[in-house]
Design a protein around this motif. Structure first.
Motif, PDB file in Angstrom:
ATOM      1  N   TYR A  92       1.154  -1.246   0.080  1.00  0.00           N
ATOM      2  CA  TYR A  92       0.134   0.323   0.314  1.00  0.00           C
ATOM      3  C   TYR A  92       0.795   1.066   0.346  1.00  0.00           C
ATOM      4  O   TYR A  92       2.544   0.947   0.113  1.00  0.00           O
ATOM      5  CB  TYR A  92      -1.202   0.384   0.936  1.00  0.00           C
ATOM      6  N   ASP A  96      -1.803   7.600   0.638  1.00  0.00           N
ATOM      7  CA  ASP A  96      -2.767   7.696   0.605  1.00  0.00           C
ATOM      8  C   ASP A  96      -3.940   6.115   1.134  1.00  0.00           C
ATOM      9  O   ASP A  96      -3.341   5.095   1.367  1.00  0.00           O
ATOM     10  CB  ASP A  96      -2.819   6.774  -1.520  1.00  0.00           C
ATOM     11  N   LYS A  97      -4.615   6.642   1.863  1.00  0.00           N
ATOM     12  CA  LYS A  97      -5.301   6.013   3.105  1.00  0.00           C
ATOM     13  C   LYS A  97      -6.188   4.504   2.163  1.00  0.00           C
ATOM     14  O   LYS A  97      -6.331   3.331   2.708  1.00  0.00           O
ATOM     15  CB  LYS A  97      -6.196   6.421   3.891  1.00  0.00           C
ATOM     16  N   THR A  98      -6.696   4.965   1.518  1.00  0.00           N
ATOM     17  CA  THR A  98      -7.761   3.865   0.250  1.00  0.00           C
ATOM     18  C   THR A  98      -7.217   2.705   0.767  1.00  0.00           C
ATOM     19  O   THR A  98      -7.220   1.387   0.226  1.00  0.00           O
ATOM     20  CB  THR A  98      -8.291   4.704  -1.016  1.00  0.00           C
ATOM     21  N   PHE A 100      -4.274   1.370   1.386  1.00  0.00           N
ATOM     22  CA  PHE A 100      -4.343   0.660   2.743  1.00  0.00           C
ATOM     23  C   PHE A 100      -5.611   0.524   3.679  1.00  0.00           C
ATOM     24  O   PHE A 100      -5.571  -1.178   3.699  1.00  0.00           O
ATOM     25  CB  PHE A 100      -3.583   1.657   4.217  1.00  0.00           C
ATOM     26  N   GLU A 134      -0.681   9.274   5.624  1.00  0.00           N
ATOM     27  CA  GLU A 134      -2.100   9.187   6.098  1.00  0.00           C
ATOM     28  C   GLU A 134      -2.304   8.174   6.417  1.00  0.00           C
ATOM     29  O   GLU A 134      -3.113   8.267   7.434  1.00  0.00           O
ATOM     30  CB  GLU A 134      -2.930   9.210   4.429  1.00  0.00           C
ATOM     31  N   VAL A 135      -1.259   6.902   6.674  1.00  0.00           N
ATOM     32  CA  VAL A 135      -1.214   5.691   7.307  1.00  0.00           C
ATOM     33  C   VAL A 135       0.338   5.694   8.229  1.00  0.00           C
ATOM     34  O   VAL A 135       0.781   6.066   7.982  1.00  0.00           O
ATOM     35  CB  VAL A 135      -1.319   4.642   6.749  1.00  0.00           C
ATOM     36  N   GLU A 139      -0.230   1.713  12.477  1.00  0.00           N
ATOM     37  CA  GLU A 139      -1.439   1.012  11.814  1.00  0.00           C
ATOM     38  C   GLU A 139      -0.591  -0.004  11.060  1.00  0.00           C
ATOM     39  O   GLU A 139      -1.438  -0.948  11.162  1.00  0.00           O
ATOM     40  CB  GLU A 139      -2.543   2.066  11.115  1.00  0.00           C
TER      41      GLU A 139
END
Ligand code: GDP
Ligand code: MG
Length: 200
Positions: A92, A96-98, A100, A134-135, A139
């Motif tokens: 990932y 870009d959180k999407t 992840f 963003e991640v 996490e």
């Protein structure tokens, strides 16, 4: 028996899985060719790149890495692509959180084809993009721990941890195979499928 003779040569087939644009092709190119390009490579795909390495115990291994031809854009990968793998880099983009959030979906595709026995290394790529992150590392680490994956944050741009994640995966594949000779079993499979084709 010496571990360095030809009998102990391994073929380790690795594939990368993850959303489009997370840097899967870049990771492979950085690992094999030591290069980085800002160009998006969805259409400049290649089939296979290979590299010879020595594993920790001195065993020679040929790491064979297959790239997607960009079909992950449609959130699906050919079953054959997943089937041929001995190990998977699940990638990932930390910015870009999407991408992840979609890791779970990719995990399902893998389980469908290979069950849950395949060695997987989770990779948070583009770790150089600190401003756009963003991640969090925590996490990523948590998701990896929950699923029994190893975890790396990498940067193809700054050449951080790229070598390490491929080598770690290769060692995992080797360990999980009981340090057996993977090449022979692959050969058998190839022979079987050639026979099926009914060649003279
Ligand atoms: P793929 O679709 O997953 O194969 O992604 P690509 O390897 O084609 O990379 C997509 C874009 O991300 C390209 O523009 C790359 O230059 C860029 N990229 C890949 N890895 C990194 C990285 O570690 N850091 C940064 N900043 N950009 C990267
Ligand atoms: Mg690509």
């Amino acid at each position: 028996m010496s571990k360095n003779n030809n009998q102990n040569k391994l073929d380790i087939k690795i594939i990368t899985i993850g959303d489009s644009h997370v840097g899967k092709s870049s990771l492979i190119i950085n690992y094999i060719d030591n290069k980085f390009s800002n160009v998006y490579m969805s259409t400049i795909g290649f089939d296979l790149k290979a590299k010879q390495i020595n594993l920790k115990d001195g065993t020679e291994a040929k790491i064979m890495i297959y790239d997607t031809a960009g079909q992950e854009r449609f959130k699906s990968l050919a079953a054959n692509y997943i089937k041929k793998a001995n190990g998977i880099l699940l990638v990932y983009d930390i910015a870009d959180k999407t991408t992840f959030g979609n890791i779970g979906m990719w995990m399902k595709s893998i389980t469908q084809e290979k069950g849950d026995k395949l060695p997987i290394v989770l990779v948070g790529n583009k770790a150089d993009l600190t401003e756009e992150r963003e991640v969090s590392s925590e996490e990523g680490k948590k998701l990896a721990e929950e699923n029994g994956f190893h975890f790396f944050e990498t940067s193809c741009k700054n050449d951080i941890n790229v070598n390490e994640c491929f080598v770690d995966l290769a060692e995992l594949v080797y360990e999980k195979s009981g340090k057996k000779i993977i090449q022979n079993s692959n050969k058998k499979l190839e022979n079987a499928s050639n026979k099926k084709k009914g060649c003279c």
